[in-house]
Enzyme design. Structure first.
Site, PDB file in Angstrom:
ATOM      1  N   ASP A  43       0.921  -1.219  -0.015  1.00  0.00           N
ATOM      2  CA  ASP A  43      -0.093   0.043   0.071  1.00  0.00           C
ATOM      3  C   ASP A  43       0.820   1.172  -0.058  1.00  0.00           C
ATOM      4  O   ASP A  43       1.986   1.383   0.353  1.00  0.00           O
ATOM      5  CB  ASP A  43      -0.949   0.089   1.215  1.00  0.00           C
ATOM      6  CG  ASP A  43      -1.885  -0.869   1.247  1.00  0.00           C
ATOM      7  OD1 ASP A  43      -1.878  -1.711   0.211  1.00  0.00           O
ATOM      8  OD2 ASP A  43      -2.786  -0.953   2.006  1.00  0.00           O
ATOM      9  N   ASP A  44       0.138   2.313  -0.340  1.00  0.00           N
ATOM     10  CA  ASP A  44       0.632   3.636   0.014  1.00  0.00           C
ATOM     11  C   ASP A  44       1.618   4.387  -0.955  1.00  0.00           C
ATOM     12  O   ASP A  44       1.892   5.454  -1.048  1.00  0.00           O
ATOM     13  CB  ASP A  44       1.151   4.079   1.286  1.00  0.00           C
ATOM     14  CG  ASP A  44       0.152   4.088   2.484  1.00  0.00           C
ATOM     15  OD1 ASP A  44      -1.040   3.330   2.167  1.00  0.00           O
ATOM     16  OD2 ASP A  44       0.578   3.948   3.681  1.00  0.00           O
ATOM     17  N   HIS A  98      -6.044   3.066  -3.948  1.00  0.00           N
ATOM     18  CA  HIS A  98      -6.159   3.213  -2.251  1.00  0.00           C
ATOM     19  C   HIS A  98      -6.470   4.497  -1.938  1.00  0.00           C
ATOM     20  O   HIS A  98      -6.379   4.898  -1.138  1.00  0.00           O
ATOM     21  CB  HIS A  98      -4.687   2.907  -1.862  1.00  0.00           C
ATOM     22  CG  HIS A  98      -4.631   2.679  -0.465  1.00  0.00           C
ATOM     23  ND1 HIS A  98      -5.513   1.849   0.425  1.00  0.00           N
ATOM     24  CD2 HIS A  98      -3.554   2.997   0.516  1.00  0.00           C
ATOM     25  CE1 HIS A  98      -5.137   2.028   1.651  1.00  0.00           C
ATOM     26  NE2 HIS A  98      -3.960   2.707   1.887  1.00  0.00           N
ATOM     27  N   HIS A 102      -5.470   9.127   0.555  1.00  0.00           N
ATOM     28  CA  HIS A 102      -5.514   8.522   1.752  1.00  0.00           C
ATOM     29  C   HIS A 102      -6.328   8.828   3.205  1.00  0.00           C
ATOM     30  O   HIS A 102      -5.946   8.950   4.070  1.00  0.00           O
ATOM     31  CB  HIS A 102      -4.060   8.135   2.336  1.00  0.00           C
ATOM     32  CG  HIS A 102      -3.836   6.927   3.164  1.00  0.00           C
ATOM     33  ND1 HIS A 102      -3.988   6.646   4.514  1.00  0.00           N
ATOM     34  CD2 HIS A 102      -3.183   5.859   2.602  1.00  0.00           C
ATOM     35  CE1 HIS A 102      -3.742   5.540   4.758  1.00  0.00           C
ATOM     36  NE2 HIS A 102      -3.234   4.979   3.797  1.00  0.00           N
ATOM     37  N   TYR A 139      -6.928   2.614   6.168  1.00  0.00           N
ATOM     38  CA  TYR A 139      -7.272   2.270   7.579  1.00  0.00           C
ATOM     39  C   TYR A 139      -8.082   1.165   7.568  1.00  0.00           C
ATOM     40  O   TYR A 139      -8.647   0.628   8.812  1.00  0.00           O
ATOM     41  CB  TYR A 139      -7.730   3.274   8.384  1.00  0.00           C
ATOM     42  CG  TYR A 139      -6.882   4.702   8.197  1.00  0.00           C
ATOM     43  CD1 TYR A 139      -5.662   4.966   8.636  1.00  0.00           C
ATOM     44  CD2 TYR A 139      -7.443   5.766   7.524  1.00  0.00           C
ATOM     45  CE1 TYR A 139      -4.780   5.789   8.433  1.00  0.00           C
ATOM     46  CE2 TYR A 139      -6.710   6.750   7.080  1.00  0.00           C
ATOM     47  CZ  TYR A 139      -5.621   6.940   7.692  1.00  0.00           C
ATOM     48  OH  TYR A 139      -4.830   7.886   7.372  1.00  0.00           O
ATOM     49  N   HIS A 195       3.526  -2.386   3.299  1.00  0.00           N
ATOM     50  CA  HIS A 195       3.542  -1.172   2.568  1.00  0.00           C
ATOM     51  C   HIS A 195       4.961  -0.720   1.903  1.00  0.00           C
ATOM     52  O   HIS A 195       5.911  -1.188   2.405  1.00  0.00           O
ATOM     53  CB  HIS A 195       3.580  -0.071   3.869  1.00  0.00           C
ATOM     54  CG  HIS A 195       2.253  -0.031   4.519  1.00  0.00           C
ATOM     55  ND1 HIS A 195       1.706  -0.773   5.415  1.00  0.00           N
ATOM     56  CD2 HIS A 195       1.149   0.759   4.322  1.00  0.00           C
ATOM     57  CE1 HIS A 195       0.589  -0.697   5.807  1.00  0.00           C
ATOM     58  NE2 HIS A 195       0.195   0.359   5.072  1.00  0.00           N
TER      59      HIS A 195
END
Ligand SMILES: *[C@@H]1O[C@H](CO)[C@@H](O)[C@H](O)[C@H]1NC(C)=O
Ligand SMILES: *[C@@H]1O[C@H](CO)[C@@H](O)[C@H](O)[C@H]1NC(C)=O
Ligand SMILES: *[C@@H]1O[C@H](CO)[C@@H](O)[C@H](O)[C@H]1NC(C)=O
Ligand SMILES: *[C@@H]1O[C@H](CO)[C@@H](O)[C@H](O)[C@H]1NC(C)=O
Ligand SMILES: *[C@@H]1O[C@H](CO)[C@@H](O)[C@H](O)[C@H]1NC(C)=O
Ligand SMILES: *[C@@H]1O[C@H](CO)[C@@H](O)[C@H](O)[C@H]1NC(C)=O
Ligand SMILES: [Zn+2]
Length: 247
Positions: A43-44, A98, A102, A139, A195
């Protein structure tokens, strides 16, 4: 006075919703469905190590999945990030959404929630020519409104059943120990959260996790492959960068 203010605030948020309770709700997946598969998700990003991650996966015969933001650690339209995305996509890894920035989607009104999904979709349509079918809510937070907005865009929500802890303070050793313990999962599958913005994840834990899971017998596939769904709701030609491609 306080309750009145809160009620007014809630009413204000609700008034922005044109969706109603009867509307279709996105499917929420928390685990892989194809027996013997594990999906490693990152992710991210896109971030500066995306090619390293892609190579680690590719060189081990693993298909990985990237849940990317538009503008979080980096801007998706930066040349390096566009290159990294094209690289990972070109190697057969899955690119999923995603959200743009965020946020906790459950705190947003419908317009803002839609923008969070649509801006990433637009960027991926421009850069790769694809619209992702999979969305991971930041989250892991979602509610029926999030599910309805996702469903209106033909998206599924993807959670996880294993968290490497790399965004919540686990050391690389702890993450590796957790992979060791999680591999014998009761479902016979694993959907793992990691991540790509953590250098220890990229350079230590990821190679370890791939080795451990493959040695245990898992086939490492994309999220779409482990669920038996399509990774993209549309595939067209990528666009050509111009001044409107910015964060
Ligand atoms: C939705 O939220 C955004 C961001 O907080 C705000 O600017 C906008 O006015 C809100 N829209 C509606 C219709 O309430
Ligand atoms: C990461 O990938 C880049 C190329 O994208 C390479 O130059 C660099 O050596 C890699 N880093 C590590 C630690 O493997
Ligand atoms: C990875 O995905 C490709 C299709 O993109 C597929 O042919 C290949 O079998 C997959 N790898 C694994 C390990 O399942
Ligand atoms: C969603 O999927 C349906 C059925 O395949 C299709 O008719 C519709 O155009 C799609 N909508 C979007 C926003 O992709
Ligand atoms: C990873 O981060 C640590 C701590 O910030 C740093 O010392 C190390 O050089 C970094 N490694 C890479 C490959 O960037
Ligand atoms: C930029 O490219 C997009 C397609 O990617 C196009 O729709 C848009 O009209 C272009 N804008 C400008 C200012 O050239
Ligand atoms: Zn995230």
């Amino acid at each position: 006075m306080l309750p009145v203010i809160i009620l007014a605030a809630i009413a204000g948020v609700r008034s922005a919703f044109t969706l109603s309770a009867g509307d279709a709700k996105a499917t929420v997946y928390t685990n892989c469905l194809v027996d013997g598969t594990a999906a490693i998700t990152l992710d991210d990003g896109p971030y500066k190590w995306i090619k390293n991650v892609s190579d680690t996966c590719t060189n081990s015969g693993a298909n990985c999945t990237f849940f990317v933001n538009g503008y979080n650690w980096d801007c998706i339209y930066d040349t390096a990030q566009q290159d990294g995305l094209k690289y990972a996509y070109g190697k057969g890894h899955q690119i999923a959404s995603h959200t743009w920035s965020h946020p906790d989607l459950t705190t947003l009104n419908q317009t803002a929630m839609e923008a969070e999904m649509d801006k990433v979709d637009l960027a991926l349509q421009r850069i790769l020519g694809v619209t992702p079918s999979c969305l991971r809510p930041p989250y892991g937070n979602y509610n029926d409104d999030v599910r309805m907005v996702a469903a209106s865009r033909n998206k599924s929500l993807i959670l996880w059943d294993f968290d490497s802890g790399d965004s919540t303070g686990s050391t690389p050793q702890q993450s590796e120990d957790m992979y060791d313990q999680a591999k014998a999962s009761e479902t016979g599958t694993l959907l793992a959260l990691n991540h790509e913005t953590s250098n220890t994840t990229v350079f230590e834990v990821l190679p370890y996790a791939i080795k451990v899971l493959q040695a245990y017998g898992y086939v490492l596939v994309t999220v779409a492959q482990c669920l038996g769904i399509e990774p993209y709701t549309s595939i067209t030609e990528p666009g050509k960068p111009n001044v409107s491609w910015h964060c």
